[in-house]
Design an enzyme around this catalytic site. Structure first.
Site, PDB file in Angstrom:
ATOM      1  N   GLU A  26      40.960  59.379  52.447  1.00 48.75           N
ATOM      2  CA  GLU A  26      41.799  58.329  53.046  1.00 48.75           C
ATOM      3  C   GLU A  26      42.663  57.626  52.008  1.00 48.75           C
ATOM      4  OE1 GLU A  26      40.920  56.094  56.255  1.00 48.75           O
ATOM      5  OE2 GLU A  26      40.252  57.892  57.302  1.00 48.75           O
ATOM      6  N   GLY A  85      30.894  56.503  59.631  1.00 50.09           N
ATOM      7  CA  GLY A  85      29.795  57.235  58.981  1.00 50.09           C
ATOM      8  C   GLY A  85      28.676  56.376  58.440  1.00 50.09           C
ATOM      9  N   CYS A 127      35.038  63.954  66.153  1.00 48.67           N
ATOM     10  CA  CYS A 127      34.406  63.209  65.061  1.00 48.67           C
ATOM     11  C   CYS A 127      32.938  63.586  65.109  1.00 48.67           C
ATOM     12  CB  CYS A 127      34.592  61.713  65.306  1.00 48.67           C
ATOM     13  SG  CYS A 127      33.705  60.665  64.148  1.00 48.67           S
ATOM     14  N   SER A 166      37.187  58.482  64.675  1.00 48.41           N
ATOM     15  CA  SER A 166      37.096  57.143  64.099  1.00 48.41           C
ATOM     16  C   SER A 166      38.398  56.766  63.388  1.00 48.41           C
ATOM     17  CB  SER A 166      35.934  57.092  63.105  1.00 48.41           C
ATOM     18  OG  SER A 166      36.134  58.066  62.105  1.00 48.41           O
ATOM     19  N   HIS A 186      37.194  64.962  57.982  1.00 46.26           N
ATOM     20  CA  HIS A 186      38.028  64.698  56.805  1.00 46.26           C
ATOM     21  C   HIS A 186      37.904  65.794  55.742  1.00 46.26           C
ATOM     22  CE1 HIS A 186      38.298  60.615  58.332  1.00 46.26           C
ATOM     23  NE2 HIS A 186      39.106  60.287  57.336  1.00 46.26           N
TER      24      HIS A 186
HETATM   25  N1  DGL Z   1      35.589  61.611  61.307  1.00 43.11           N
HETATM   26  C1  DGL Z   1      34.239  61.325  60.914  1.00 43.11           C
HETATM   27  C2  DGL Z   1      33.344  62.562  61.098  1.00 43.11           C
HETATM   28  O1  DGL Z   1      33.798  63.670  61.394  1.00 43.11           O
HETATM   29  C3  DGL Z   1      34.106  60.761  59.520  1.00 43.11           C
HETATM   30  C4  DGL Z   1      34.845  59.510  59.222  1.00 43.11           C
HETATM   31  C5  DGL Z   1      34.065  58.224  59.377  1.00 43.11           C
HETATM   32  O2  DGL Z   1      33.062  57.994  58.680  1.00 43.11           O
HETATM   33  O3  DGL Z   1      34.493  57.433  60.188  1.00 43.11           O
HETATM   34  O4  DGL Z   1      32.148  62.434  60.943  1.00 43.11           O
END
Ligand code: DGL
Length: 272
Positions: free
Chosen positions: A156, A41, A71, A9, A192
């Protein structure tokens, strides 16, 4: 010939990409972050599924033959639909893999108490994907989940070291450990969260293993390519890298440096 696509994402998938390119440096990669529409998310099943499918189709158009959904939220909500509905229709030799299965596969070897906690986005936790996968493979393991909606924005916004991060990290660790005090292994079920590792460790009682998924995803991909020479032989191995984002390229370059220790060139694209 084709490339390996890595989709997230936004920036989080760079933690997975880091480990994959370390394990398999000679392959060509295209990383795509849908930063303009992140975070995923908090989004509904339908929206995450639609956005992820658009991103995967774009990666196929760019020449990818194998796409990793780096993700958890996208893996939880879109992987099955893409594998079952899209790939047979498009080209059965294309592949899309997620990050949940490789993580779950080794969890039984790590947990001694067989009580495991999963920390993830609201979408990942409410999908119950980890619980379902763990119960399928290891019915004897007890699984608890905790959504940590503030952790992605903390990372972030480069606030992982701040007192605000202390509050939100402690809050969710306390909550999951009170749900099941026998937990001895916590899965960082969001790409993240490795950037909060030091902070999480500071608030974690001794004896609890923090499991971050980058390495096991890289190992699982390595093993997959050995098992599937027919896929491996169709992948380019010139060591090329491309980075695509749906947000501004400059913004991506700036924040990506938090995740990646290498200079990158970024292209802005539109998904629809
Ligand atoms: N990269 C997403 C995950 O591993 C989290 C970031 C988002 O909420 O977009 O779930």
């Amino acid at each position: 010939m084709g490339t390996i696509g890595i989709f997230d994402s936004g920036y989080g998938g760079l933690t997975i990409f880091n480990k994959i390119q370390k394990a398999l440096p000679h392959y060509d990669y295209i990383y795509l972050g849908d930063n303009a529409r992140a975070p995923y998310g908090t989004r509904s099943f339908e929206v995450v599924c639609r956005f992820t499918r658009q991103a995967v189709m774009r990666l196929f158009d760019e020449g990818c033959r194998l796409v990793i959904l780096a993700c958890n939220t996208a893996s939880a909500k879109a992987l099955r639909t893409i594998q079952q509905k899209d790939l047979p229709r498009l080209d059965p030799s294309l592949r899309v893999l997620g990050v949940i299965r490789p993580t779950v596969e080794i969890i039984d070897r790590i947990s001694r108490t067989k009580h495991v906690g999963v920390l993830g986005t609201g979408g990942t936790i409410s999908s119950q994907s980890y619980t379902i996968e763990i119960k399928n493979l290891f019915p004897h393991i007890t699984v608890s989940g905790e959504a940590c909606p503030m952790w992605v924005p903390l990372v972030e916004n480069n606030e992982s070291g701040s007192p605000g991060a202390d509050y939100f990290v402690k809050k969710h660790l306390d909550r999951i450990l009170s749900l099941d005090p026998a937990i001895d292994t916590l899965i960082l079920g969001c790409t993240h969260y490795p950037l909060l590792m030091d902070k999480i460790k500071a608030f974690l009682p001794p004896g609890i293993t923090l499991f971050s998924q980058g390495e096991c995803v890289a190992e699982s991909l390595t093993a997959y390519l050995v098992r599937h020479p027919e896929i491996d032989e169709r992948l380019d191995k010139q060591g090329a890298r491309r980075f695509l984002t749906t947000e501004s390229a400059d913004k991506f370059t700036g924040t990506a440096s938090l995740f990646l220790n290498q200079p990158i060139e970024v292209e802005q694209i539109t998904l629809n």
